[in-house]
Design an enzyme around this catalytic site. Sequence first.
Site, short mmCIF file in Angstrom:
data_model
loop_
_atom_site.label_atom_id
_atom_site.label_comp_id
_atom_site.label_asym_id
_atom_site.label_seq_id
_atom_site.Cartn_x
_atom_site.Cartn_y
_atom_site.Cartn_z
N HIS A 131 0.83 -1.21 0.00
CA HIS A 131 0.00 0.00 0.00
C HIS A 131 0.86 1.26 0.00
O HIS A 131 0.65 2.18 -0.80
CB HIS A 131 -0.93 -0.01 1.22
CG HIS A 131 -1.81 1.20 1.32
ND1 HIS A 131 -1.42 2.34 2.01
CD2 HIS A 131 -3.03 1.46 0.81
CE1 HIS A 131 -2.39 3.24 1.91
NE2 HIS A 131 -3.38 2.73 1.20
N CYS A 182 -3.08 -1.58 -15.98
CA CYS A 182 -3.12 -0.45 -15.04
C CYS A 182 -2.48 -0.79 -13.70
O CYS A 182 -2.61 -0.04 -12.74
CB CYS A 182 -4.56 0.03 -14.83
SG CYS A 182 -5.65 -1.19 -14.09
#
Length: 847
Positions: A425, A801
């Site tokens: 993250h 992506c």
Amino acid sequence: MQKDDPHTTLITATAPIAPNTHGGRAKCLQRLVRLDLPVPRTVALSFSAVHGLASGQMPDMAKLLAPFGEQPLLCVRPSSEDPDWGGPGAVLNIGMNDAIYVDFCDALGQEAAAQIYLRFVQSYAIHVARLDPDLFEDIDSDSPDGLSAALKAYEDEAEESFPQDPAVQLAAVLRSMARAWEGTTARLLRQAKGAPADAGLGLVVQQMVFGIGSGESGSGVIQLVDSSSGEPQITGRYLSQSQGRDALVKGAEALFLEADARGPSLEELAPQAFADLKAYTALMRRKLREEMQAEFAIENGKVHLLDGVRIARSARAAVRIAVDLAKDKIIAKEEALLRIEPRALNELLHRQVDPAAMRDRIATGVAASPGAATGRIVFSSSEAQASAARGEACVLVRRETAPEDIRGMHAAVAVLTERGGMTSHAAVIGRGMGLPCVVGASELTFNLQARLISAPGGRTFKEGDVITIDGTSGDVLAGEPAMLEAAHDDAFQELMVWSDAVRDIGVRANADTPTDAATARNFGAEGIGLCRTEHMFFEADRLTPMREMIFADKAQDRRAALERLLPMQREDFTELFRIMQGKPVCIRLLDPPLHEFLPHDKAGCRELAEALDLPLSDVTRRVEALGEYNPMLGMRGVRLGVTVPEIYDMQARAIFEATIAASREGAPVVPEIMIPLVSAMREVELVKSRIDAVAAEVRSETGQDFEYRLGVMVETPRAALRADEIATQVSFLSFGTNDLTQMTYGLSRDDAGRFMSAYVQLGVYPEDPFHTLDTDGVGELLKIGAERGRAASPDLVLSICGEHGGNPESIAFCRNAGFSYVSCSPFRVPVARLAAAQLALQDKIAP
């Protein structure tokens, strides 16, 4: 000596010399000879000859020395294929002996003659005879007795007189340099710089130009541009009565080259020599098609060019140099594009630690997001926000970040985590924000309760201490080293324009906020390829209604809570559309599991109980009930859209209403709506029917028509395998390679960093698959998905992506697979644009 001897050859315009047989230095000297520049006579030894030297096969020394006359005085320099690979140091004044010393005393004076001889004795003793350098430390080189003391020290330690025969001296120097190159330490050092294990070394034997003597004599270096900026600027130093690169030694009383108010210069001292040097270097630039640094010596006012090397340069300078050479018609624009390493652009886009700065390294982790920043340590997002409010730069330190840390990351200047890898993250969000980030710093011990981190060796750093995060190298540094600022100058912009003119694959950006979108647009993104909507829900004014929605038991209660979020989402999307000015924006519907929006500690649960007016026990039970054993594979993505459809209904309405608002103000908007984590066609059918229904409602309510495209984010192996079924329902497929890699390998991207380096070192994986796309496994799924999807729907738009979208290797794969565009973090957009241009050019060049 035969001029065309391929292994020991006099450097002439037609001699058989090439960089891959004799090295770059030998080839450059030949080019200077072809330009009729004043290069001293030079003989080049090939890689093969030097390899033979290391094993004791000596060349014919009489033939080698023949071009240099009766009393040869020589220097030997290394000539590797790539100058960055290094090599043994040069040895000067070979051939000096007692007889020539006497002659030099008459011609140059005793002081100059003694200096030349002493320099050779010391160099030969240390680098060839391998005597202890300490033997010569106390010898005064300026004393008349210095030479005698050095010769005596050599004789005592080597138990023989200093060699007097130039052939013996030269043979020993050549053999020593060859063996030094092939030694284990040297081999490991150059392999670390990217050299192959069997890289060869050439040697050049050159007639000495002394730079010491009567008249104006000395040595120095000159180049026509600044190595840091690439701007035109005569740069270098000159030192009278010196040899080699003495002028560059720290503390040397060197002169400036060009007239300078700060001190004396060569231009004032010897104007003709300076004019010649400028002319020679300009000719080298024009004919060698490169910015070169010339090493020169002046002897009685006459300039001699001893060497020419491609100047060392920063990434910023490399761009400026390539662009200026193209603008001056010295090279083509296409060649300028090919000369820049795409990843080097990261150095231009972010602040960097000055390479000359001292680095007090605390620890090293994974270099997850490039750039460098300095700030005071904080251990929570709230502290980061408070620090930012006070105007103090801070570094957010966490074991690992979670979505609720977004506000703290926005407030911080850098992030440091104990755990995580390239797609954790912190890494993904850091790259998207252009925030320097080091993750997986497992050398450090994090004690969040005591609010300190401990480094190897017992050093500790507490909250408020100043550290620097270098996300380019992965270093965590104590204190505040000097920095180099980012540079998005005119040369960079011009290079990007040239890139766009030749590339044949689109480049979009992953952008979640208006700031991200503005950055992406400034860096030339052709649209947004991934907008992760979950980050919009972690703002303080949105978190409470989001939690109310999660706690609601009935659909109408959920809709009531979502009604409060609708205008906020609508404004988010409207702003994105405004910034992108009609360029495509692909919005991914909510992806993470709902428990990520809930508190994880007692204090947070108590605050939530107060906000919802519920007993603490009810809140605690509900939080525990929403927990999952494996959240990454749990109720998230499309599964939320199917089981809690009100969420996607609200988001779709916000997108459509924002589309109408933004289209009214500017260019027409055609939003792209992406469904995450799909694995079955029926999931798409269910979500699609609801979105179509919301679109019809908005059209009816507003009386406005609009278009939109629906697509799927391919993140599960099954979605790739069933792409032919899914493609019939959608306009595009966008491959999310972060999760697809995770699911294909059965690896946690947040935890793989603990063992990944060992796996790569042992050859289990050639590279970290989260860092470099696994073209064999994950890539096979991409190919299958692309082929099956296009077979069912020929006009299907294909894209990538995930974080791999900004890697040059991944872009090459996507081009070959027929993808329409790649999408990457905003700060990687220029890297992707240049990489795509280079791939297109290489295809044209390839036979």
